[in-house]
Design a protein around this motif. Structure first.
Motif, PDB file in Angstrom:
ATOM      1  N   TYR A   1       0.836  -1.210   0.000  1.00  0.00           N
ATOM      2  CA  TYR A   1       0.000   0.000   0.000  1.00  0.00           C
ATOM      3  C   TYR A   1       0.868   1.256   0.000  1.00  0.00           C
ATOM      4  CZ  TYR A   1      -4.084  -2.830   1.283  1.00  0.00           C
ATOM      5  OH  TYR A   1      -5.097  -3.750   1.306  1.00  0.00           O
TER       6      TYR A   1
ATOM      7  N   GLN B   1       1.763   2.032  -3.236  1.00  0.00           N
ATOM      8  CA  GLN B   1       0.602   2.084  -4.129  1.00  0.00           C
ATOM      9  C   GLN B   1       0.648   0.974  -5.176  1.00  0.00           C
ATOM     10  OE1 GLN B   1      -2.399   4.526  -4.350  1.00  0.00           O
ATOM     11  NE2 GLN B   1      -1.779   3.917  -2.301  1.00  0.00           N
TER      12      GLN B   1
ATOM     13  N   GLN C   1     -12.613  -2.214  -1.187  1.00  0.00           N
ATOM     14  CA  GLN C   1     -11.961  -1.207  -0.354  1.00  0.00           C
ATOM     15  C   GLN C   1     -10.517  -1.011  -0.776  1.00  0.00           C
ATOM     16  OE1 GLN C   1     -12.279  -1.966   3.844  1.00  0.00           O
ATOM     17  NE2 GLN C   1     -10.930  -0.277   4.410  1.00  0.00           N
TER      18      GLN C   1
ATOM     19  N   ARG D   1     -10.408   0.949  -4.044  1.00  0.00           N
ATOM     20  CA  ARG D   1     -10.592   2.386  -3.819  1.00  0.00           C
ATOM     21  C   ARG D   1      -9.324   3.019  -3.267  1.00  0.00           C
ATOM     22  NH1 ARG D   1     -15.855   0.698  -2.200  1.00  0.00           N
ATOM     23  NH2 ARG D   1     -15.141   0.497  -0.031  1.00  0.00           N
ATOM     24  N   SER D   2      -8.666   2.354  -2.336  1.00  0.00           N
ATOM     25  CA  SER D   2      -7.461   2.933  -1.732  1.00  0.00           C
ATOM     26  C   SER D   2      -6.322   3.044  -2.731  1.00  0.00           C
ATOM     27  CB  SER D   2      -7.020   2.090  -0.529  1.00  0.00           C
ATOM     28  OG  SER D   2      -6.531   0.832  -0.940  1.00  0.00           O
TER      29      SER D   2
ATOM     30  N   SER E   1      -6.956   3.739  -5.892  1.00  0.00           N
ATOM     31  CA  SER E   1      -7.527   4.563  -6.967  1.00  0.00           C
ATOM     32  C   SER E   1      -7.752   3.760  -8.245  1.00  0.00           C
ATOM     33  CB  SER E   1      -6.617   5.771  -7.260  1.00  0.00           C
ATOM     34  OG  SER E   1      -6.447   6.565  -6.102  1.00  0.00           O
TER      35      SER E   1
END
Length: 306
Positions: A220, A223, A280, A283-284, A286
């Protein structure tokens, strides 16, 4: 009157013969399907019951292998299905025995027990998602990705050749990183710096509840999406994976049990599968939401068939 009776006799005989054939056909097809594993459980009983409902003409039962004789003492006509690695260890202890379906075994588990040899009586039904399917999933949901990062250790290194072979026609590059000590994050960080996406493989030393937090938070932070290694990891926080559920496996077993054991494949990836995604996580990162049914349908259209 005699001529009328004589005329009906052949028809009557044909009807009686047809009834006899219809009556005896289920018995001729009936098979003894024996499922075995280390322990009984509600889940195991539910699976055996569901298989029995699909095959009412067969005798389907579950018996822990500790209550069974050695495999060589089982009738040769038995259709033996192993449900866990301990039952495979039990089966491997005896060279003789009936043809055996090994259900949901990972490539790594099989390698650890069999090496590169496989007894001719065994048909291995892989729990791992096929590498080509996972890579095509990456192509479908992350079309901009090119460099696919793969962590491996000494046990799972043998999987890299198959991954590289599957990546070539998709114009993907496998960036492999050895990770022998999961307490040391440097190999993971190095891989993330040089990858567009991370592909998890079914190696429980690398992908487990203890390593999940580091893997997911590190990806994360960069990304980067993690694909796989299984449905459980998707629920924990990876982006998506293909997987086969109980209904898929029941259908696969049903098809195999309709065939003579002599035609069973030596090894088989599940042909029936679904896609699971984590909205979820999408979305995180993008990313667009994944239409699971649509992606599964697209992947299935291009699947190789044995």
């Amino acid at each position: 009157m005699t001529r009328v009776c004589m005329g009906w006799l052949p028809r009557l005989a044909a009807c009686v013969l047809a009834l006899l054939v219809c009556h005896t056909l289920p018995q001729a097809r009936a098979a003894d399907v024996l499922l075995t594993g280390a322990e009984d459980s509600p889940g195991v009983q539910g699976f055996a019951s569901a298989l029995a409902q699909q095959r009412p003409e067969d005798q389907v039962r579950f018996v822990p292998f500790g209550q069974l004789p050695p495999p060589s003492k089982l009738p040769a006509s038995t259709r033996l299905i192993l449900l866990d690695p301990p039952s495979l260890d039990w089966r491997l202890a005896d060279r003789q025995g009936p043809p055996t379906l090994v259900l949901r075994i990972s490539r790594l588990q099989a390698r650890q027990r069999l090496g590169e040899q496989q007894p001719h009586q065994l048909s291995l039904l892989w729990s791992d998602p096929p590498p080509w399917r996972q890579l095509r999933l990456i192509r479908a949901v992350l079309p901009q990705a090119h460099r696919v990062g793969v962590l491996y250790d000494s046990d799972s290194e043998f999987l890299l050749a198959e991954l590289r072979h599957a990546a070539q026609p998709l114009d993907l590059e496998i960036v492999a990183q050895r990770w022998d000590d999961t307490a040391d994050s440097r190999p993971l960080q190095n891989l993330l710096r040089n990858s567009d996406v991370l592909l998890g493989i079914d190696d429980s030393t690398l992908y487990n509840p203890k390593t999940a937090k580091n893997l997911l938070l590190s990806s994360y932070a960069r990304q980067l999406a993690l694909i796989g290694p299984n449905a459980g990891f998707v629920r924990a926080g990876s982006l998506a994976s293909s997987y086969s559920d109980q209904n898929d496996w029941l259908a696969i077993l049903d098809g195999l049990l309709d065939q003579p054991p002599s035609t069973w494949p030596r090894a088989l990836y599940p042909s029936r599968f679904k896609i699971l995604s984590n909205p979820q996580v999408a979305r995180s990162l993008s990313l667009e939401m994944i239409d699971e049914a649509s992606v599964a349908s697209r992947l299935a259209e291009g699947e190789p068939h044995p």
